[in-house]
Scaffold this motif. Structure first.
Motif, PDB file in Angstrom:
ATOM      1  N   MET A   1       6.024 -10.461  13.039  1.00 19.54           N
ATOM      2  CA  MET A   1       5.190 -11.328  13.851  1.00 19.54           C
ATOM      3  C   MET A   1       5.526 -12.795  13.563  1.00 19.54           C
ATOM      4  N   THR A   2       4.990 -13.674  14.382  1.00 22.99           N
ATOM      5  CA  THR A   2       5.314 -15.082  14.274  1.00 22.99           C
ATOM      6  C   THR A   2       5.117 -15.610  12.865  1.00 22.99           C
ATOM      7  N   ARG A   3       6.195 -16.110  12.250  1.00 22.25           N
ATOM      8  CA  ARG A   3       6.165 -16.725  10.929  1.00 22.25           C
ATOM      9  C   ARG A   3       5.435 -15.853   9.911  1.00 22.25           C
ATOM     10  N   ALA A   4       5.443 -14.539  10.164  1.00 20.36           N
ATOM     11  CA  ALA A   4       4.768 -13.613   9.248  1.00 20.36           C
ATOM     12  C   ALA A   4       3.326 -14.043   8.984  1.00 20.36           C
ATOM     13  N   LEU A   5       2.675 -14.592  10.006  1.00 18.09           N
ATOM     14  CA  LEU A   5       1.278 -15.001   9.831  1.00 18.09           C
ATOM     15  C   LEU A   5       0.361 -13.807   9.600  1.00 18.09           C
ATOM     16  N   VAL A   6       0.673 -12.682  10.235  1.00 12.71           N
ATOM     17  CA  VAL A   6      -0.148 -11.487  10.123  1.00 12.71           C
ATOM     18  C   VAL A   6       0.769 -10.296   9.879  1.00 12.71           C
ATOM     19  N   GLU A   7       0.585  -9.638   8.750  1.00 11.94           N
ATOM     20  CA  GLU A   7       1.414  -8.493   8.388  1.00 11.94           C
ATOM     21  C   GLU A   7       0.536  -7.277   8.116  1.00 11.94           C
ATOM     22  N   PRO A   8       0.747  -6.162   8.834  1.00 17.62           N
ATOM     23  CA  PRO A   8      -0.030  -4.957   8.547  1.00 17.62           C
ATOM     24  C   PRO A   8       0.189  -4.466   7.120  1.00 17.62           C
ATOM     25  N   VAL A   9      -0.859  -3.915   6.541  1.00 19.69           N
ATOM     26  CA  VAL A   9      -0.757  -3.263   5.242  1.00 19.69           C
ATOM     27  C   VAL A   9      -0.267  -1.843   5.491  1.00 19.69           C
ATOM     28  N   PRO A  10       0.834  -1.421   4.873  1.00 18.39           N
ATOM     29  CA  PRO A  10       1.365  -0.076   5.146  1.00 18.39           C
ATOM     30  C   PRO A  10       0.333   1.021   4.928  1.00 18.39           C
ATOM     31  N   ASP A  11       0.268   1.924   5.901  1.00 15.08           N
ATOM     32  CA  ASP A  11      -0.586   3.116   5.828  1.00 15.08           C
ATOM     33  C   ASP A  11      -2.075   2.794   5.743  1.00 15.08           C
ATOM     34  N   ALA A  12      -2.479   1.669   6.310  1.00 11.83           N
ATOM     35  CA  ALA A  12      -3.895   1.290   6.299  1.00 11.83           C
ATOM     36  C   ALA A  12      -4.237   0.555   7.589  1.00 11.83           C
ATOM     37  N   PRO A  13      -5.479   0.713   8.072  1.00 11.22           N
ATOM     38  CA  PRO A  13      -5.909  -0.038   9.259  1.00 11.22           C
ATOM     39  C   PRO A  13      -6.352  -1.443   8.859  1.00 11.22           C
ATOM     40  N   ALA A  14      -5.432  -2.214   8.307  1.00 11.66           N
ATOM     41  CA  ALA A  14      -5.742  -3.537   7.767  1.00 11.66           C
ATOM     42  C   ALA A  14      -4.468  -4.370   7.764  1.00 11.66           C
ATOM     43  N   ALA A  15      -4.639  -5.683   7.759  1.00  8.84           N
ATOM     44  CA  ALA A  15      -3.505  -6.601   7.720  1.00  8.84           C
ATOM     45  C   ALA A  15      -3.819  -7.735   6.763  1.00  8.84           C
ATOM     46  N   VAL A  16      -2.771  -8.406   6.311  1.00  9.40           N
ATOM     47  CA  VAL A  16      -2.923  -9.621   5.523  1.00  9.40           C
ATOM     48  C   VAL A  16      -2.469 -10.790   6.381  1.00  9.40           C
ATOM     49  N   ALA A  17      -3.310 -11.805   6.485  1.00  9.21           N
ATOM     50  CA  ALA A  17      -3.034 -12.977   7.312  1.00  9.21           C
ATOM     51  C   ALA A  17      -2.924 -14.217   6.448  1.00  9.21           C
ATOM     52  N   ALA A  18      -1.971 -15.069   6.800  1.00  9.20           N
ATOM     53  CA  ALA A  18      -1.848 -16.383   6.166  1.00  9.20           C
ATOM     54  C   ALA A  18      -2.710 -17.350   6.953  1.00  9.20           C
ATOM     55  N   THR A  19      -3.805 -17.798   6.358  1.00 12.08           N
ATOM     56  CA  THR A  19      -4.775 -18.643   7.060  1.00 12.08           C
ATOM     57  C   THR A  19      -4.861 -20.000   6.371  1.00 12.08           C
TER      58      THR A  19
END
Length: 257
Positions: A1-19
């Motif tokens: 995704m754009t500039r890796a701002l939002v990356e899904p967490v593998p095998d989970a319904p969750a993501a890590v976002a750079a805010t």
């Protein structure tokens, strides 16, 4: 995704976002008290999975070492004031989170007056808000112009699933991510968005539709003909949308999976 701002967490319904200066764990549709709601609304008796939800979320917070938890709406399930089981689940959940963890809720259609009784969290309005270059909202209503002016927009509400068929005709349904660019055509006739540069030829933001954290709730089978989407800007607002499984498997355009 754009500039890796939002990356899904593998095998989970969750993501890590750079805010901005923080890293945030992003989840959607926790639906605390869902089992109690099933008993009251449908007469269906399902054992509570509150402990499992709490442990899964706690493990994700610990694993990702984030500064903030962001819930994309429907933290609770009852649309009005919560009952005892629901309120109790949320109180225990927040007691179990690390003391230094900030929490933001983009208010959803099930969250009622949650800001009047749940202390210590930031509650954004129904049309969402901005966390650095990431726009967040639940998705049950049209997002604010500020949200749509972000580089990446994260929404919940849809609970997307894909229906998969194997070589011998067997089928299964899997939760999925939807990702792609916003389609300007779906937003162009709304006066509130007149100032958005990407409606006049700029590059639209990326949209991330986050799968539901609560694995009991139903949702939209995005690749089944005749399914009605829940968000008012979907599916038309997702120009080049693709579906991904929780393990990262890319399925291609969601309409033709």
């Amino acid at each position: 995704m754009t500039r890796a701002l939002v990356e899904p967490v593998p095998d989970a319904p969750a993501a890590v976002a750079a805010t901005g200066d923080e890293r945030a764990l992003v989840v959607a549709d926790y639906h605390a008290g869902y089992e109690a709601g099933l008993r009251y609304e449908r007469g269906v008796d399902v054992p509570s999975r509150a402990e499992d939800r709490r442990e899964r979320l706690g493990e994700l917070v610990e694993r990702t070492r984030v500064d903030r938890l962001v819930v994309l709406g429907d933290l609770m399930h009852s649309i009005g004031d919560p009952g005892g089981a629901e309120r109790g689940e949320l109180e225990v959940l927040f007691e179990s989170l690390p003391p230094g963890l900030s929490v933001t809720l983009a208010k959803g259609n099930h969250d009622g007056r949650i800001e009047t009784w749940l202390d210590g969290i930031e509650v954004l309005p129904g049309d969402g808000g901005r966390l650095g270059d990431v726009g967040v909202c639940h998705g049950h209503t049209w997002p604010s112009p500020s949200v749509l002016d972000a580089e990446v927009v994260c929404v919940g509400h849809e609970h997307p699933f894909v229906r998969l068929e194997d070589e011998v005709g067997g089928t299964r349904v899997e939760p999925a991510w939807l990702r792609g660019r916003l389609d300007p055509v779906a937003f162009a006739d709304r006066p509130a968005y007149d100032g958005l540069s990407w409606l006049d030829g700029g590059e639209p933001p990326r949209l991330v539709v986050v799968p539901a954290f609560n694995d009991l709730v139903g949702g939209t089978w995005v690749n089944v003909e005749g399914q009605s989407f829940l968000a008012p800007f979907l599916p038309d607002g997702l120009a080049d949308g693709e579906a991904y499984l929780l393990d990262g498997t890319r399925l291609g355009p969601f309409r033709t999976v």
